[in-house]
Design a protein around this motif. Structure first.
Motif, short mmCIF file in Angstrom:
data_model
loop_
_atom_site.label_atom_id
_atom_site.label_comp_id
_atom_site.label_asym_id
_atom_site.label_seq_id
_atom_site.Cartn_x
_atom_site.Cartn_y
_atom_site.Cartn_z
N MET A 45 0.85 -1.20 0.00
CA MET A 45 0.00 0.00 0.00
C MET A 45 0.88 1.24 0.00
O MET A 45 1.07 1.89 1.02
CB MET A 45 -0.92 -0.01 1.23
CG MET A 45 -2.06 -0.98 1.12
SD MET A 45 -3.19 -0.50 -0.19
CE MET A 45 -3.77 -2.13 -0.67
N LYS A 46 1.45 1.55 -1.14
CA LYS A 46 2.38 2.68 -1.21
C LYS A 46 1.73 3.95 -1.72
O LYS A 46 2.09 5.04 -1.31
CB LYS A 46 3.54 2.30 -2.13
CG LYS A 46 4.72 1.73 -1.39
CD LYS A 46 6.00 2.09 -2.05
CE LYS A 46 7.13 1.87 -1.08
NZ LYS A 46 8.42 2.06 -1.71
N VAL A 47 0.82 3.79 -2.69
CA VAL A 47 0.16 4.98 -3.23
C VAL A 47 -1.33 4.90 -2.92
O VAL A 47 -2.01 3.95 -3.31
CB VAL A 47 0.37 5.10 -4.76
CG1 VAL A 47 -0.21 6.42 -5.27
CG2 VAL A 47 1.83 4.98 -5.13
N ILE A 48 -1.80 5.87 -2.16
CA ILE A 48 -3.19 5.86 -1.71
C ILE A 48 -3.83 7.20 -2.06
O ILE A 48 -3.23 8.26 -1.83
CB ILE A 48 -3.27 5.61 -0.19
CG1 ILE A 48 -2.77 4.18 0.12
CG2 ILE A 48 -4.69 5.80 0.35
CD1 ILE A 48 -2.68 3.85 1.58
N ASN A 49 -5.02 7.15 -2.63
CA ASN A 49 -5.72 8.44 -2.84
C ASN A 49 -6.95 8.53 -1.95
O ASN A 49 -7.52 7.53 -1.53
CB ASN A 49 -6.02 8.71 -4.33
CG ASN A 49 -7.17 7.89 -4.86
OD1 ASN A 49 -7.39 6.77 -4.41
ND2 ASN A 49 -7.89 8.43 -5.81
N ILE A 50 -7.27 9.76 -1.61
CA ILE A 50 -8.36 10.01 -0.67
C ILE A 50 -9.46 10.74 -1.43
O ILE A 50 -9.22 11.81 -2.02
CB ILE A 50 -7.88 10.90 0.52
CG1 ILE A 50 -6.50 10.47 1.03
CG2 ILE A 50 -8.92 10.95 1.63
CD1 ILE A 50 -6.42 9.26 1.87
N ILE A 51 -10.66 10.16 -1.41
CA ILE A 51 -11.77 10.77 -2.14
C ILE A 51 -12.99 10.92 -1.21
O ILE A 51 -13.03 10.33 -0.13
CB ILE A 51 -12.17 9.92 -3.38
CG1 ILE A 51 -12.57 8.49 -2.96
CG2 ILE A 51 -11.06 9.88 -4.40
CD1 ILE A 51 -13.22 7.67 -4.07
N SER A 52 -13.97 11.68 -1.68
CA SER A 52 -15.25 11.75 -0.99
C SER A 52 -16.30 12.04 -2.04
O SER A 52 -15.98 12.39 -3.18
CB SER A 52 -15.25 12.84 0.08
OG SER A 52 -15.18 14.10 -0.52
N THR A 53 -17.55 11.90 -1.64
CA THR A 53 -18.63 12.13 -2.60
C THR A 53 -18.81 13.63 -2.84
O THR A 53 -18.85 14.09 -3.97
CB THR A 53 -19.95 11.55 -2.03
OG1 THR A 53 -19.68 10.22 -1.66
CG2 THR A 53 -21.05 11.58 -3.04
N THR A 54 -18.92 14.36 -1.74
CA THR A 54 -19.15 15.81 -1.87
C THR A 54 -17.96 16.59 -1.28
O THR A 54 -17.04 15.99 -0.72
CB THR A 54 -20.44 16.22 -1.12
OG1 THR A 54 -20.25 15.90 0.28
CG2 THR A 54 -21.65 15.46 -1.62
N ALA A 55 -18.03 17.90 -1.39
CA ALA A 55 -16.94 18.75 -0.89
C ALA A 55 -16.99 18.86 0.63
O ALA A 55 -18.03 18.57 1.25
CB ALA A 55 -17.06 20.14 -1.51
N GLN A 56 -15.87 19.22 1.19
CA GLN A 56 -15.80 19.56 2.63
C GLN A 56 -16.15 18.41 3.57
O GLN A 56 -16.79 18.61 4.59
CB GLN A 56 -16.72 20.75 2.92
CG GLN A 56 -16.27 22.05 2.28
CD GLN A 56 -15.11 22.69 3.02
OE1 GLN A 56 -15.28 23.12 4.15
NE2 GLN A 56 -13.94 22.75 2.41
N GLU A 57 -15.71 17.20 3.21
CA GLU A 57 -16.02 16.06 4.09
C GLU A 57 -14.81 15.68 4.96
O GLU A 57 -14.92 14.80 5.79
CB GLU A 57 -16.47 14.87 3.25
CG GLU A 57 -17.81 15.11 2.57
CD GLU A 57 -18.50 13.84 2.14
OE1 GLU A 57 -18.71 12.96 2.97
OE2 GLU A 57 -18.82 13.73 0.93
N GLY A 58 -13.68 16.32 4.70
CA GLY A 58 -12.50 16.07 5.54
C GLY A 58 -11.37 15.33 4.84
O GLY A 58 -10.49 14.77 5.51
#
Ligand SMILES: Nc1ncnc2c1ncn2[C@@H]1O[C@H](COP(=O)(O)OP(=O)(O)OP(=O)(O)O)[C@@H](O)[C@H]1O
Ligand SMILES: [Mg+2]
Length: 251
Positions: free
Chosen positions: A38-51
């Motif tokens: 697990m070297k490259v991880i991206n962080i996503i969310s559905t909507t804006a401003q979720e942290g």
């Protein structure tokens, strides 16, 4: 509520329940290394401003605290915030490196020991093409040799698909989900989208949970010695008082 604020909680208050939660996330990711690094991880969310960006930076910090070398790349080219949160300049960044306007060495910043950061850089009108580019993929692949972890901060996937595209060259994706923000329909739509594109979602992080302070304090979530002793003393007292009450009733 675990109000993290704009300060890096894992830096300013490592004993806080929120810091403990980020360390648990770190452990869970480290444990996921069984059949894939697990070297490259991206962080996503559905909507804006979720942290998302807050999670990226705190996760970077708790990895760095284990002496692991972390690189954070701001891939939210439309509304970049990593530089703002770290109070860094965003003169040149990832768009400049990939566009051959700057070298990695002159762009990379080190706000904290073991945490390197590449800000978003010069605004470009073709962010989606940029995220899909082979040049970016190759750049990240090359950096894997130097870092233990590369975290990509992405825009919300409900607005643009950048986060899902980026996931295709990541080892894993973390979906941030604010407890008070999403409606079920929107979440299911994103779930379908993630399944169709075969994104490897390694975890969902719930943020902005309405946790009452008295709840986590009474269970001793703080780990500093003095806190532990006070908590134990309080627990003992409350057990004693409940025994006393019961025996009082008997009388
Ligand atoms: N776990 C949390 N609990 C409570 N508040 C939080 C938490 N994480 C972040 N916040 C707060 O929520 C706000 C948005 O956080 P952040 O900028 O990290 O979200 P984001 O998903 O990256 O937003 P954007 O989509 O605009 O990039 C900030 O004010 C931040 O301090
Ligand atoms: Mg953000």
């Amino acid at each position: 509520m675990l109000r993290v604020g704009d300060e890096l909680i894992t830096l300013i208050d490592p004993d806080a329940p929120a810091s403990e939660a980020y360390r648990t996330l770190r452990t869970n990711i480290l444990m996921r290394n069984f059949d894939r690094d697990m070297k490259v991880i991206n962080i996503i969310s559905t909507t804006a401003q979720e942290g998302k960006s807050t999670c990226v930076l705190n996760l970077a910090m708790v990895y760095a605290q284990l002496q692991k070398k972390v690189l954070v790349i701001d891939l939210d080219l439309r509304m970049p915030t990593i530089h703002k949160k770290l109070k860094l300049k965003n003169k040149k960044g990832i768009s400049d490196i990939i566009g051959h306007q700057a070298e990695f060495e002159e762009v990379v910043l080190q706000p904290y020991e073991n945490v390197d950061v590449i800000t978003a850089g010069t605004k470009i009108p073709f962010a989606s093409e940029f995220i899909q580019s082979n040049a970016l993929k190759e750049f990240i692949e090359e950096r894997k040799k130097e870092y233990d972890l590369i975290l990509l901060d992405c825009p919300p996937v409900g607005l643009v698909t950048d986060g899902i595209v980026a996931a295709s060259y990541c080892d894993g994706t973390i979906l941030i989900c604010a407890s008070n923000r999403n409606d079920r329909k929107e979440l299911l739509r994103v779930k379908d989208q993630l399944e169709q594109t075969q994104v490897n979602v390694i975890g969902i992080v719930m943020t902005m949970m309405p946790v009452q302070r008295k709840y986590y304090n009474s269970y001793g979530y703080r780990y500093s010695d003095s806190q532990k002793k006070t908590t134990q003393k309080k627990k003992k007292n409350s057990i004693i008082s409940s025994i006393t009450k019961k025996s009082d009733k008997k009388k």
